[in-house]
Design a protein around this motif. Structure first.
Motif, PDB file in Angstrom:
ATOM      1  N   LEU A  77      10.844  26.671 -10.028  1.00 51.93           N
ATOM      2  CA  LEU A  77       9.601  26.011  -9.610  1.00 51.93           C
ATOM      3  C   LEU A  77       9.284  24.910 -10.606  1.00 51.93           C
ATOM      4  O   LEU A  77       9.248  25.158 -11.811  1.00 51.93           O
ATOM      5  N   THR A  78       9.034  23.719 -10.104  1.00 50.84           N
ATOM      6  CA  THR A  78       8.723  22.587 -10.973  1.00 50.84           C
ATOM      7  C   THR A  78       7.216  22.483 -11.161  1.00 50.84           C
ATOM      8  O   THR A  78       6.455  22.544 -10.196  1.00 50.84           O
ATOM      9  N   VAL A  79       6.799  22.310 -12.420  1.00 50.12           N
ATOM     10  CA  VAL A  79       5.387  22.105 -12.743  1.00 50.12           C
ATOM     11  C   VAL A  79       5.043  20.665 -12.400  1.00 50.12           C
ATOM     12  O   VAL A  79       5.623  19.731 -12.945  1.00 50.12           O
ATOM     13  N   GLY A  80       4.098  20.487 -11.473  1.00 48.50           N
ATOM     14  CA  GLY A  80       3.706  19.146 -11.051  1.00 48.50           C
ATOM     15  C   GLY A  80       2.444  18.663 -11.718  1.00 48.50           C
ATOM     16  O   GLY A  80       2.336  17.513 -12.105  1.00 48.50           O
ATOM     17  N   ALA A  81       1.474  19.527 -11.863  1.00 47.69           N
ATOM     18  CA  ALA A  81       0.204  19.156 -12.481  1.00 47.69           C
ATOM     19  C   ALA A  81      -0.342  20.365 -13.216  1.00 47.69           C
ATOM     20  O   ALA A  81      -0.034  21.506 -12.871  1.00 47.69           O
ATOM     21  N   LEU A  82      -1.141  20.091 -14.236  1.00 43.96           N
ATOM     22  CA  LEU A  82      -1.760  21.155 -15.027  1.00 43.96           C
ATOM     23  C   LEU A  82      -3.264  20.916 -15.057  1.00 43.96           C
ATOM     24  O   LEU A  82      -3.708  19.785 -15.272  1.00 43.96           O
ATOM     25  N   LEU A 123       2.643  24.036  -8.610  1.00 40.47           N
ATOM     26  CA  LEU A 123       4.090  24.234  -8.611  1.00 40.47           C
ATOM     27  C   LEU A 123       4.696  23.790  -7.290  1.00 40.47           C
ATOM     28  O   LEU A 123       4.057  23.908  -6.245  1.00 40.47           O
ATOM     29  N   SER A 124       5.932  23.330  -7.352  1.00 42.13           N
ATOM     30  CA  SER A 124       6.675  23.008  -6.144  1.00 42.13           C
ATOM     31  C   SER A 124       8.087  23.572  -6.280  1.00 42.13           C
ATOM     32  O   SER A 124       8.613  23.696  -7.390  1.00 42.13           O
ATOM     33  N   LEU A 171       2.934  24.352 -21.509  1.00 39.34           N
ATOM     34  CA  LEU A 171       3.643  23.897 -20.316  1.00 39.34           C
ATOM     35  C   LEU A 171       3.442  22.401 -20.157  1.00 39.34           C
ATOM     36  O   LEU A 171       2.382  21.869 -20.492  1.00 39.34           O
ATOM     37  N   GLN A 172       4.445  21.724 -19.609  1.00 38.85           N
ATOM     38  CA  GLN A 172       4.377  20.282 -19.399  1.00 38.85           C
ATOM     39  C   GLN A 172       4.814  19.948 -17.982  1.00 38.85           C
ATOM     40  O   GLN A 172       5.619  20.679 -17.377  1.00 38.85           O
ATOM     41  N   ARG A 173       4.297  18.845 -17.483  1.00 38.65           N
ATOM     42  CA  ARG A 173       4.703  18.364 -16.177  1.00 38.65           C
ATOM     43  C   ARG A 173       6.223  18.137 -16.203  1.00 38.65           C
ATOM     44  O   ARG A 173       6.761  17.588 -17.161  1.00 38.65           O
TER      45      ARG A 173
END
Length: 99
Positions: A27-32, A20-21, A43-45
């Motif tokens: 908070l933005t999901v950057g990688a899973l 997360l960033s 959840l998706q990027r």
């Protein structure tokens, strides 16, 4: 956790397997993590987490929000997120994340 002689130290956390960033309103999901519970729950990027268990991320702040996502293995966290123009709720199980 303890390591055996010659074994590299690792960190074991119960969470949802996402990077997360900070964003303006969440908070933005950057990688899973492949096979992580976040990815399995849908959840998706690029998703933006707006609330965790009903508490707004902007009120929690980054560190407290991340800590709210973590918790005992096998328990659930309710994430409110924005994807494009839609707002969604996802219930995600916390699982052991090794790294």
């Amino acid at each position: 956790r303890k390591v055996e002689p010659g074994e590299e130290a690792r960190v074991d956390l119960a969470g949802i397997g996402v990077v997360l960033s900070p964003a303006d309103d969440g908070l933005t999901v950057g990688a899973l993590a492949a096979g992580g519970s976040g990815a399995e729950a849908g959840l998706q990027r690029g998703d933006v987490l707006l609330a965790i268990d009903g508490r707004a991320v902007v009120d929690l702040g980054f560190n407290e929000a991340v800590n709210a996502i973590r918790g005992p293995e096998g328990t659930f966290v309710l994430l409110t997120l924005r994807r494009g123009q839609a707002t969604l709720d996802l219930r995600v199980v916390r699982r052991l994340v090794r790294g």
